[in-house]
Motif scaffolding. Structure first.
Motif, PDB file in Angstrom:
ATOM      1  N   THR A 148       1.162  -1.454   0.404  1.00 36.86           N
ATOM      2  CA  THR A 148      -0.131   0.236  -0.336  1.00 36.86           C
ATOM      3  C   THR A 148       0.409   1.312   0.019  1.00 36.86           C
ATOM      4  OG1 THR A 148      -1.527  -1.234   1.135  1.00 36.86           O
ATOM      5  CG2 THR A 148      -1.865   1.569   1.357  1.00 36.86           C
TER       6      THR A 148
ATOM      7  N   ALA B 246       2.272   6.140  -8.775  1.00 40.20           N
ATOM      8  CA  ALA B 246       0.643   5.833  -7.918  1.00 40.20           C
ATOM      9  C   ALA B 246       0.767   6.645  -6.759  1.00 40.20           C
ATOM     10  CB  ALA B 246       0.859   4.193  -7.351  1.00 40.20           C
ATOM     11  N   ARG B 247      -0.482   6.490  -6.190  1.00 41.09           N
ATOM     12  CA  ARG B 247      -0.832   7.187  -5.004  1.00 41.09           C
ATOM     13  C   ARG B 247      -1.176   7.100  -3.764  1.00 41.09           C
ATOM     14  NH1 ARG B 247      -1.301  12.579  -7.028  1.00 41.09           N
ATOM     15  NH2 ARG B 247      -1.058  12.696  -9.676  1.00 41.09           N
TER      16      ARG B 247
ATOM     17  N   ASN C 267      -2.330   5.396  -1.044  1.00 43.00           N
ATOM     18  CA  ASN C 267      -3.354   4.791  -0.267  1.00 43.00           C
ATOM     19  C   ASN C 267      -3.339   3.060  -1.696  1.00 43.00           C
ATOM     20  OD1 ASN C 267      -3.308   4.794   2.383  1.00 43.00           O
ATOM     21  ND2 ASN C 267      -5.059   6.979   1.704  1.00 43.00           N
ATOM     22  N   GLN C 268      -3.401   3.585  -2.993  1.00 40.39           N
ATOM     23  CA  GLN C 268      -3.288   2.590  -3.546  1.00 40.39           C
ATOM     24  C   GLN C 268      -2.869   1.545  -3.010  1.00 40.39           C
ATOM     25  OE1 GLN C 268      -2.329   4.975  -7.127  1.00 40.39           O
ATOM     26  NE2 GLN C 268      -3.842   3.388  -8.385  1.00 40.39           N
ATOM     27  N   THR C 269      -3.060   0.017  -3.368  1.00 36.67           N
ATOM     28  CA  THR C 269      -2.719  -0.834  -3.051  1.00 36.67           C
ATOM     29  C   THR C 269      -2.882  -1.792  -4.715  1.00 36.67           C
ATOM     30  OG1 THR C 269      -3.286  -0.855  -1.139  1.00 36.67           O
ATOM     31  CG2 THR C 269      -3.407  -2.932  -1.732  1.00 36.67           C
TER      32      THR C 269
END
Length: 353
Positions: free
Chosen positions: A38, A60-61, A63-65
């Motif tokens: 994450t 990617a930003r 809290n992206q998992t």
């Protein structure tokens, strides 16, 4: 089907397209390891390989998992190979993601190390880290400092220290590159309540420090911490000889500062280092050089020997160039005569991993 339709150019083209689609291999679906990464930072770069020297393949930003496929050592830290929603893969640094469950608990596979990595060298940027292992620091940030369970961004908090409180520096510095001019520098510390964790030294630009070196406390003011393994050659506060003082370490680092700022030329720096050896000893100089951030005149930046999640240890050869010709070797580092960090490591008697 109408025979004339089967002979039409459109039908033949459609048939060729279907045949080609059937022949193309389907993207291999990676085996689900059960591990997820994450994102802990606002925006991170996704790399094509396990290291900063590989090209970026996207971002990617927070809290992206992503599912984690495996891991590798590269760019002086562990990198995780992740599966993207598109089915493609990318690599992310352990410094900017939180991984759950523990990769070791599920035996997440090692996919091979990045052979281009420089063993044991951690780039700490253009601004010298303030602290050093074995020193004590007082918190000067009004908001205090937070202690984290791991090194990096967005990691779990385990404690803290308020303004005017003191911490003891146990290991570091551990540096995380954010971009060309921003580095996150952290230290493993213990506070006076006995909580150990990783503390940020300052803002990422190296300015606005959160702490300052202090001589107002000593080890007796802190709860005892776990004694390092005596078989380990990892630099630590515990292996510091009693006769090496904070003033000794500061004098060496001040010389490094003087070279970086242009206040000392090679002759002047050599005189200072020679006087230091004369007043103390060549052994003292060698010990300090191996355990503080080093200024590299070739890259015009600082690097650290501290490691994280790497099984490599610093096995010193005590008949190295640093031991035989301490002043000349340090000058060669400071004035950029070593063109490769690996050469610096070899000059101080560490062959790397």
């Amino acid at each position: 089907m109408n025979p004339s339709l089967r002979r039409s150019p459109f039908f033949l083209l459609l048939l060729a397209f279907v045949a080609m689609a059937i022949a193309l291999p389907m993207p291999a679906k990676a085996q689900d390891t059960g591990v997820r990464a994450t994102v802990g930072a606002n925006v991170i770069s996704l790399q094509s390989g396990p290291g900063l020297e590989f090209s970026s393949v996207g971002t990617a930003r927070l809290n992206q998992t992503f599912p984690v496929i495996g891991r590798a050592r590269g760019s002086n830290r562990v990198w995780y190979k992740i599966q993207l929603p598109s089915g493609d893969t990318a690599w992310v640094s352990e410094r900017v993601v939180n991984v759950d469950p523990s990769p070791d608990s599920v035996s997440l596979p090692w996919l091979g190390d990045n052979l281009a990595k420089t063993p044991l060298v951690m780039d700490c940027g253009r601004v010298r880290p303030i602290l050093f292992v074995g020193s004590f620091a007082q918190v000067i940030a009004p908001q205090g400092v937070i202690l984290y369970k791991e090194i990096g961004i967005g990691k779990k908090q385990v404690g803290g220290a308020p303004v005017k409180a003191f911490v003891e520096i146990l290991d570091g510095p551990f540096c995380t590159l954010l971009n060309t001019y921003r580095y996150q520098t952290q230290w493993l510390v213990v506070n006076q309540s006995g909580v150990t964790g990783y503390m940020l030294e300052s803002l990422p630009n190296g300015k606005s420090p959160f702490v300052k070196i202090s001589s107002d406390v000593s080890a007796k003011d802190f709860p005892a911490v776990v004694t390092p393994d005596p078989a380990s050659t990892t630099p630590s506060a515990a292996d510091r000889p009693a006769n090496i003082t904070d003033a000794d370490i500061q004098a060496v680092m001040d010389t490094f500062d003087g070279v970086q700022s242009g206040k000392l030329n090679e002759k002047q720096a050599g005189t200072k280092l020679q006087n230091f050896v004369g007043n103390r000893s060549s052994v003292t100089l060698a010990w300090i050089v191996r355990r503080v951030p080093i200024y590299d005149g070739n890259t015009h930046g600082w690097f650290s020997f501290a490691r994280y999640q790497d099984s490599t240890v610093m096995n010193f050869n005590l008949t190295s160039e640093l031991d035989i010709h301490p002043v000349q070797t340090v000058l060669a580092i400071l004035f950029g005569k070593y063109k490769d960090p690996v050469q610096i490591l070899e000059s101080i008697g560490c062959g790397g991993g």
